[in-house]
Scaffold this active site. Structure first.
Site, PDB file in Angstrom:
ATOM      1  N   ARG A 155      -2.681  48.703 -28.424  1.00  0.00           N
ATOM      2  CA  ARG A 155      -3.550  48.137 -27.374  1.00  0.00           C
ATOM      3  C   ARG A 155      -5.030  48.134 -27.781  1.00  0.00           C
ATOM      4  O   ARG A 155      -5.924  48.417 -26.986  1.00  0.00           O
ATOM      5  CB  ARG A 155      -3.385  48.881 -26.033  1.00  0.00           C
TER       6      ARG A 155
ATOM      7  N   GLU B  73      -6.390  52.134 -20.194  1.00  0.00           N
ATOM      8  CA  GLU B  73      -6.049  50.888 -20.907  1.00  0.00           C
ATOM      9  C   GLU B  73      -6.841  49.737 -20.287  1.00  0.00           C
ATOM     10  O   GLU B  73      -7.367  48.879 -20.977  1.00  0.00           O
ATOM     11  CB  GLU B  73      -4.547  50.592 -20.820  1.00  0.00           C
TER      12      GLU B  73
ATOM     13  N   SER C 120      -0.980  47.907 -16.924  1.00  0.00           N
ATOM     14  CA  SER C 120      -0.988  49.348 -17.199  1.00  0.00           C
ATOM     15  C   SER C 120      -2.400  49.897 -17.057  1.00  0.00           C
ATOM     16  O   SER C 120      -3.334  49.398 -17.690  1.00  0.00           O
ATOM     17  CB  SER C 120      -0.489  49.628 -18.614  1.00  0.00           C
TER      18      SER C 120
HETATM   19  C1  LIG Z   1       1.407  42.405 -13.808  1.00  0.00           C
HETATM   20  C2  LIG Z   1       0.806  42.711 -15.154  1.00  0.00           C
HETATM   21  C3  LIG Z   1       1.639  43.046 -16.207  1.00  0.00           C
HETATM   22  C4  LIG Z   1       1.103  43.347 -17.473  1.00  0.00           C
HETATM   23  N1  LIG Z   1       1.948  43.683 -18.486  1.00  0.00           N
HETATM   24  C5  LIG Z   1       1.444  43.918 -19.718  1.00  0.00           C
HETATM   25  C6  LIG Z   1       2.312  44.250 -20.817  1.00  0.00           C
HETATM   26  O1  LIG Z   1       3.519  44.341 -20.686  1.00  0.00           O
HETATM   27  N2  LIG Z   1       1.749  44.454 -22.026  1.00  0.00           N
HETATM   28  C7  LIG Z   1       0.408  44.353 -22.237  1.00  0.00           C
HETATM   29  O2  LIG Z   1      -0.038  44.533 -23.367  1.00  0.00           O
HETATM   30  N3  LIG Z   1      -0.429  44.071 -21.221  1.00  0.00           N
HETATM   31  C8  LIG Z   1       0.051  43.838 -19.979  1.00  0.00           C
HETATM   32  N4  LIG Z   1      -0.800  43.544 -18.951  1.00  0.00           N
HETATM   33  C9  LIG Z   1      -2.261  43.545 -19.193  1.00  0.00           C
HETATM   34  C10 LIG Z   1      -2.853  42.213 -19.617  1.00  0.00           C
HETATM   35  O3  LIG Z   1      -2.078  41.118 -19.174  1.00  0.00           O
HETATM   36  C11 LIG Z   1      -3.074  42.134 -21.133  1.00  0.00           C
HETATM   37  O4  LIG Z   1      -3.905  43.161 -21.605  1.00  0.00           O
HETATM   38  C12 LIG Z   1      -3.694  40.794 -21.535  1.00  0.00           C
HETATM   39  O5  LIG Z   1      -3.703  40.707 -22.939  1.00  0.00           O
HETATM   40  C13 LIG Z   1      -5.128  40.607 -21.037  1.00  0.00           C
HETATM   41  O6  LIG Z   1      -5.445  39.248 -21.187  1.00  0.00           O
HETATM   42  P1  LIG Z   1      -6.511  38.556 -20.245  1.00  0.00           P
HETATM   43  O7  LIG Z   1      -6.633  37.144 -20.668  1.00  0.00           O
HETATM   44  O8  LIG Z   1      -6.197  38.780 -18.829  1.00  0.00           O
HETATM   45  O9  LIG Z   1      -7.814  39.361 -20.665  1.00  0.00           O
HETATM   46  P2  LIG Z   1      -8.885  40.060 -19.692  1.00  0.00           P
HETATM   47  O10 LIG Z   1      -8.202  41.059 -18.821  1.00  0.00           O
HETATM   48  O11 LIG Z   1      -9.714  39.018 -19.051  1.00  0.00           O
HETATM   49  O12 LIG Z   1      -9.757  40.828 -20.783  1.00  0.00           O
HETATM   50  C14 LIG Z   1      -9.193  41.907 -21.494  1.00  0.00           C
HETATM   51  C15 LIG Z   1     -10.109  42.198 -22.692  1.00  0.00           C
HETATM   52  O13 LIG Z   1     -10.007  41.121 -23.611  1.00  0.00           O
HETATM   53  C16 LIG Z   1     -11.302  40.578 -23.881  1.00  0.00           C
HETATM   54  N5  LIG Z   1     -11.129  39.124 -24.067  1.00  0.00           N
HETATM   55  C17 LIG Z   1     -10.401  38.263 -23.312  1.00  0.00           C
HETATM   56  N6  LIG Z   1     -10.464  37.027 -23.828  1.00  0.00           N
HETATM   57  C18 LIG Z   1     -11.257  37.102 -24.923  1.00  0.00           C
HETATM   58  C19 LIG Z   1     -11.714  36.152 -25.883  1.00  0.00           C
HETATM   59  N7  LIG Z   1     -11.383  34.861 -25.811  1.00  0.00           N
HETATM   60  N8  LIG Z   1     -12.522  36.599 -26.870  1.00  0.00           N
HETATM   61  C20 LIG Z   1     -12.892  37.916 -26.954  1.00  0.00           C
HETATM   62  N9  LIG Z   1     -12.486  38.851 -26.089  1.00  0.00           N
HETATM   63  C21 LIG Z   1     -11.682  38.451 -25.082  1.00  0.00           C
HETATM   64  C22 LIG Z   1     -12.133  40.926 -22.668  1.00  0.00           C
HETATM   65  O14 LIG Z   1     -13.512  40.972 -22.996  1.00  0.00           O
HETATM   66  C23 LIG Z   1     -11.590  42.311 -22.319  1.00  0.00           C
HETATM   67  O15 LIG Z   1     -12.166  43.277 -23.156  1.00  0.00           O
HETATM   68  C24 LIG Z   1      -0.295  43.263 -17.675  1.00  0.00           C
HETATM   69  C25 LIG Z   1      -1.136  42.900 -16.618  1.00  0.00           C
HETATM   70  C26 LIG Z   1      -0.589  42.635 -15.357  1.00  0.00           C
HETATM   71  C27 LIG Z   1      -1.522  42.244 -14.248  1.00  0.00           C
END
Ligand SMILES: Cc1cc2nc3c(=O)[nH]c(=O)nc-3n(C[C@H](O)[C@H](O)[C@H](O)COP(=O)(O)OP(=O)(O)OC[C@H]3O[C@@H](n4cnc5c(N)ncnc54)[C@H](O)[C@@H]3O)c2cc1C
Length: 300
Positions: free
Chosen positions: A168, A292, A217
């Site tokens: 992560r 996380e 998480s």
């Molecule tokens: C119901 C639910 C289930 C989930 N299950 C999982 C799972 O099974 N496994 C898992 O790993 N995660 C899970 N997650 C967490 C999440 O979906 C992941 O961490 C996902 O990768 C975050 O992506 P996001 O686009 O929402 O990023 P955000 O939440 O918007 O940002 C997360 C981080 O990424 C950075 N970021 C985003 N886009 C960019 C970009 N283009 N360039 C540079 N930095 C960037 C942001 O600055 C921040 O630091 C879950 C979340 C939810 C709500």
């Protein structure tokens, strides 16, 4: 409308960010930009003052934005960054592409190895930044390279090694905006992959509060050597954290490592709740739970 006017239309001052996140909390961004092309994004970054703080948001599925908002400029990539292409074993996905869509496109093309993305509700940008993973698969597994734009507005290509992926976590400099990922994925069977995706979706529905305002998480799984093999959710359970509330912030009854906003939670409620769990785990179990969820924005 010329290009400059189109760009200006995508700039918002004092812009509410809560609607852009799953947890629906947090104050405004000083400036929010929604670029839709690489050229636009390059221009925005080139023109930013070097002292301006820069934050990138995906779809906000792993962030708590603090109540006092975010200083500086927040970038959220528009749909123009959401293209997915499959060429033989190569899958390229724009950073705004949803992980689940990438899973489906790869499966449809008979490629095996990205179906784990089916249940992760983030974007490929967030997946690269977080090394998102589930069910034994992680972003780094088939990752070949990523493209990004730096503060000078230049496009840079990073190898998998440059990302230094860990659990992560990726070692991406905070001021790089990730714009595309390329994976090389082994051949599989389209029907089998589609069945895997269906199974993942059903499992998610049964075990996670996916219809709630949540952030995925809350804590990373601790080092099993320190935690005696307890995962994050087992650690929360072990200190009686399941269902614990602060205001409208609650540790989910369905999945103890997921936080939910029952309606009117503030970011402070969510952070206080998380910190109370961390304190109890340290005190009662003797190890640290690491967040996380990314907590971003001004500290009150
Ligand atoms: C119901 C639910 C289930 C989930 N299950 C999982 C799972 O099974 N496994 C898992 O790993 N995660 C899970 N997650 C967490 C999440 O979906 C992941 O961490 C996902 O990768 C975050 O992506 P996001 O686009 O929402 O990023 P955000 O939440 O918007 O940002 C997360 C981080 O990424 C950075 N970021 C985003 N886009 C960019 C970009 N283009 N360039 C540079 N930095 C960037 C942001 O600055 C921040 O630091 C879950 C979340 C939810 C709500």
């Amino acid at each position: 409308m010329d290009r400059r006017q189109a760009m200006n239309a995508r700039l918002m001052e004092n812009a509410e960010l809560a609607p852009y996140t799953w947890l629906r909390v947090g104050g405004p961004a000083d400036r929010l930009y929604l670029p839709n092309t690489e050229e636009e994004l390059s221009e925005i970054l080139r023109e930013l003052s070097p002292v301006e703080k820069l934050t990138v948001l995906g779809v906000g599925s792993n962030v708590i934005i603090r109540d006092d908002g975010i200083e500086g400029t927040v970038i959220r990539l528009g749909p123009g960054f959401g293209k997915i292409s499959v060429d033989g074993a190569k899958v390229s996905a724009g950073a705004a592409a949803l992980d689940a869509k990438v899973a489906k496109e790869a499966a449809k093309a008979g490629l095996s190895g990205l179906s784990f993305y089916a249940g992760i509700p983030g974007t490929i940008g967030g997946a690269m930044r977080m090394n998102a993973g589930a069910y034994g698969g992680e972003t780094r597994d088939h990752f070949v390279s990523g493209r990004a734009i730096n503060r000078k507005g230049e496009i840079v290509t990073l190898s998998a090694d440059d990302f230094g992926f860990r659990y992560r976590w990726a070692d991406v400099p905070a001021d790089l905006v990730l714009i595309e990922a390329t994976f090389e994925v082994p051949k599989g069977d389209a029907e089998e992959e589609q069945a895997k995706i269906k199974e993942i979706m059903e499992k998610r529905e049964a075990t996670q509060p996916i219809r709630e305002k949540t952030g995925g998480s809350t804590f990373k799984n601790p080092d099993p050597d320190l935690s005696g093999g307890r995962s994050a959710w087992q650690s929360v359970d072990a200190v009686g954290g399941r269902g614990r509330s602060v205001g409208d912030a609650q540790m989910s009854e369905l999945h103890a490592n997921f936080m939910i906003n029952k309606g009117n939670a503030t970011a402070a409620d969510l952070e206080t709740l998380g910190e109370s769990i961390r304190t109890d785990v340290q005190k009662e179990l003797g190890y640290e739970l690491e967040w996380e969820i990314k907590r971003i924005g001004r500290l009150a």
